[in-house]
Enzyme design. Structure first.
Site, short mmCIF file in Angstrom:
data_model
loop_
_atom_site.label_atom_id
_atom_site.label_comp_id
_atom_site.label_asym_id
_atom_site.label_seq_id
_atom_site.Cartn_x
_atom_site.Cartn_y
_atom_site.Cartn_z
N ASP A 63 38.94 42.25 47.20
CA ASP A 63 37.65 42.67 46.62
C ASP A 63 36.55 42.71 47.68
OD1 ASP A 63 36.12 43.53 44.48
OD2 ASP A 63 35.52 41.51 43.90
N ASN B 163 40.07 49.56 36.43
CA ASN B 163 39.35 50.34 37.45
C ASN B 163 39.19 51.82 37.08
OD1 ASN B 163 40.68 48.33 40.18
ND2 ASN B 163 38.65 48.24 39.25
N ARG C 242 41.27 35.38 46.88
CA ARG C 242 40.34 36.43 46.46
C ARG C 242 39.25 36.56 47.52
NH1 ARG C 242 38.30 38.65 40.81
NH2 ARG C 242 36.87 40.21 41.60
N ARG D 83 36.75 34.64 39.91
CA ARG D 83 37.46 35.04 38.69
C ARG D 83 38.79 35.72 39.01
NH1 ARG D 83 32.50 38.22 38.11
NH2 ARG D 83 32.77 40.23 39.14
#
Ligand code: IPE
Ligand code: IPE
Ligand code: MG
Length: 238
Positions: free
Chosen positions: A16, A64, A184, A190
């Site tokens: 991300d 997405n 992440r 999250r």
């Protein structure tokens, strides 16, 4: 952890921060996605060198599609180019490419290149590189439940025979080991619908570093951190 356990067998990554990386530089979001493919190359190579069993990359979520059509189209184009360009690298590193997600909903040309890459690498014996494409953790569980129910209805399976193992056998990739370490990038705390079933006991590691800036040194930092964790799986360490 013993020396062997220090290295996770399966690392899953939520890649991300591409958009923010670009915005920070006054560029359009897609530049961040383009730059992110360099991180994919470096991290894949490093993980293969470390003899991981599997690396799973969250490349496109089932949510997405909500993004502007232009961005979605560019992401699909980038994915297709990546699949073609990386074949040599995949071969040289003895990697077996696989994918999870509702692959049949991807554009046909992407599906075609994916099939070629998977077919070409299917006999490779090194690390498994699994791309999560049009992937959603809830969808995966629903798809598994439907298939199980179908078997019950057809009399191939009895209700009281259904266990966690039955569910595992009906996931997109039944033979994959659960991720040991979930990374992440981009700082968000999250899961964003990634591998919901599989991450039950994964160790989490979040870094503020945006994906296009994520390098070997960051990966090694995450693995070092992982090695110092005490994994208890609900039990106690003597
Ligand atoms: C991750 O980067 C790549 C995909 C989800 C395809 P983002 O595009 O989500 O980047 P940010 O989170 O907006 O910075
Ligand atoms: C998760 O990132 C999906 C991928 C990395 C492919 P998102 O940017 O889509 O997640 P949210 O929207 O911040 O939860
Ligand atoms: Mg994001």
């Amino acid at each position: 952890m013993s020396r062997k356990e220090c290295i996770p067998s399966h690392i899953a990554i939520i890649m991300d921060g591409n958009g923010r990386w670009a915005r920070q530089r006054g560029l359009i979001r897609i530049r961040g996605h383009e730059k992110g493919t360099e991180s994919v190359r470096e991290i894949t190579r490093e993980c293969a060198k470390k003899h991981l069993k599997q690396l799973t990359l969250y490349a496109f979520s089932s949510e997405n599609w909500k993004r502007p059509k232009r961005e979605v189209n560019l992401l699909m184009k980038l994915l297709k180019e990546y699949l073609i360009k990386e074949r040599k690298e995949i071969e040289e590193n003895n990697i077996r490419l696989t994918a999870i997600g509702r692959i049949n909903e991807l554009p046909e040309d992407v599906q075609r290149e994916l099939t070629i890459s998977m077919e070409e690498s299917k006999n490779n014996t090194g690390m498994v590189l699994c791309l999560a494409l049009n992937y959603g953790g809830r969808t995966e569980i629903v798809d598994a439940a439907k298939e199980i129910m179908r078997k019950v209805k057809e009399g191939k399976l009895r209700l009281d025979e259904i266990t966690e193992e039955t569910f595992r056998e009906h996931m997109y990739m039944p033979d994959m080991p659960d991720p040991d370490l979930l990374i992440r990038t981009g700082g968000e705390m999250r899961i964003s619908n990634f591998l919901l079933w599989e991450v039950s006991y994964a160790e989490l590691w979040v870094t503020p570093v945006y994906w296009p800036d994520f390098r070997k040194t960051h990966l090694e930092e995450a693995i070092r951190d992982y090695a110092n964790r005490e994994r208890r799986f609900g039990g106690l360490i003597e």
